[in-house]
Design a protein around this motif. Structure first.
Motif, short mmCIF file in Angstrom:
data_model
loop_
_atom_site.label_atom_id
_atom_site.label_comp_id
_atom_site.label_asym_id
_atom_site.label_seq_id
_atom_site.Cartn_x
_atom_site.Cartn_y
_atom_site.Cartn_z
N PHE A 27 22.41 68.10 2.00
CA PHE A 27 22.54 69.55 2.17
C PHE A 27 23.87 70.02 1.60
CE2 PHE A 27 19.48 68.42 5.45
CZ PHE A 27 18.53 69.40 5.29
N LYS A 28 23.95 71.28 1.22
CA LYS A 28 25.17 71.84 0.65
C LYS A 28 26.04 72.53 1.70
CE LYS A 28 24.17 70.58 -3.50
NZ LYS A 28 24.71 69.31 -3.88
N ASP A 29 25.42 73.26 2.62
CA ASP A 29 26.16 74.01 3.63
C ASP A 29 26.70 73.07 4.70
OD1 ASP A 29 26.73 76.81 4.84
OD2 ASP A 29 25.84 75.68 6.50
N PRO A 30 27.98 73.21 5.08
CA PRO A 30 28.56 72.32 6.08
C PRO A 30 27.80 72.31 7.42
CG PRO A 30 30.30 73.55 5.00
CD PRO A 30 29.00 74.13 4.52
N VAL A 31 27.29 73.44 7.85
CA VAL A 31 26.53 73.47 9.11
C VAL A 31 25.28 72.61 8.99
CG1 VAL A 31 25.20 74.94 10.68
CG2 VAL A 31 27.42 75.72 9.84
N ASP A 32 24.59 72.72 7.86
CA ASP A 32 23.39 71.91 7.64
C ASP A 32 23.74 70.43 7.53
OD1 ASP A 32 21.72 74.15 7.65
OD2 ASP A 32 22.02 74.48 5.49
N ILE A 101 25.62 74.48 17.28
CA ILE A 101 26.76 74.24 16.41
C ILE A 101 27.49 75.57 16.27
CG2 ILE A 101 27.52 73.63 14.08
CD1 ILE A 101 25.12 71.76 13.91
N VAL A 102 28.78 75.55 16.53
CA VAL A 102 29.59 76.76 16.45
C VAL A 102 30.53 76.64 15.27
CG1 VAL A 102 31.36 78.11 17.64
CG2 VAL A 102 29.46 77.15 18.94
N ARG A 103 30.60 77.71 14.47
CA ARG A 103 31.52 77.77 13.33
C ARG A 103 32.55 78.86 13.62
NH1 ARG A 103 28.86 79.70 8.17
NH2 ARG A 103 29.34 81.72 9.05
N LEU A 114 20.67 74.61 15.61
CA LEU A 114 19.96 73.83 14.60
C LEU A 114 19.42 72.51 15.13
CD1 LEU A 114 22.28 74.38 11.53
CD2 LEU A 114 20.18 75.56 12.11
N LEU A 115 20.04 71.99 16.16
CA LEU A 115 19.57 70.72 16.71
C LEU A 115 18.47 71.02 17.72
CD1 LEU A 115 22.96 68.89 17.20
CD2 LEU A 115 21.33 68.59 15.37
#
Length: 164
Positions: A27-32, A101-103, A114-115
């Motif tokens: 994946f490209k996005d850090p959250v993903d 997940i918190v950004r 997401l999980l």
């Protein structure tokens, strides 16, 4: 598995395994990437990850370990116990949910679920051994005062008949 793919480990910590999984995610996005890595591991953990100027918080989906979100002036803080907020005069905002997940970045706080959520399996040791009495953990006060089990405090605990 990771070593078969060329991963070289510098330690024996589980955190390094998660780091390798994040780095190898397609994946490209850090959250993903974080969600992809955490979806592959089992165990009881909470992570706080700093990537450049962005802070990420990633949990195990069952929520064994608590983490809370707080506000300090114009900034945000994350703590495993709410009493940490008291020590720095931060305001408790909310508990971070299992699987969330918190950004946190210059744009503020954004939450991602997401999980896959599973039945919460909170660690009882957080309430009994690990947390300070002035904390809130899993939505409960760690020190609720006199026990409610069995009614009220017996009046004869320190009576002269019991001390002798």
């Amino acid at each position: 598995m990771l070593e078969d793919q060329g991963a070289v480990f510098q330690s024996t910590t589980d955190t390094e395994v998660i780091l390798h999984l994040i780095a190898r995610s397609t994946f490209k996005d850090p959250v993903d990437k974080i969600a992809d890595a955490l979806g592959q591991v089992k165990g009881a953990y909470c992570l706080v990850i700093l990537i450049n100027d962005t802070l990420f918080r990633g949990p195990r989906s069952q929520g064994y370990r608590p983490l809370s979100l707080g506000r300090l002036g114009d900034g945000w803080v994350i703590g495993s116990e709410t009493c940490a907020f008291d020590l720095i005069s931060a305001e408790y905002v909310r508990d971070i949910e299992p699987g969330e997940i918190v950004r946190i970045d210059t744009g503020g706080v954004k939450s991602f679920k997401l999980l896959p959520g599973k039945q919460s399996q909170q660690c009882v040791f957080e309430l009994i051994y690990f947390s300070r009495p002035d904390s809130q953990v899993f939505g409960y006060s760690v020190d609720p005062g006199p026990p409610s089990v069995g009614g009220r405090w017996p009046g004869n605990i320190l009576s002269p008949e019991r001390i002798s």
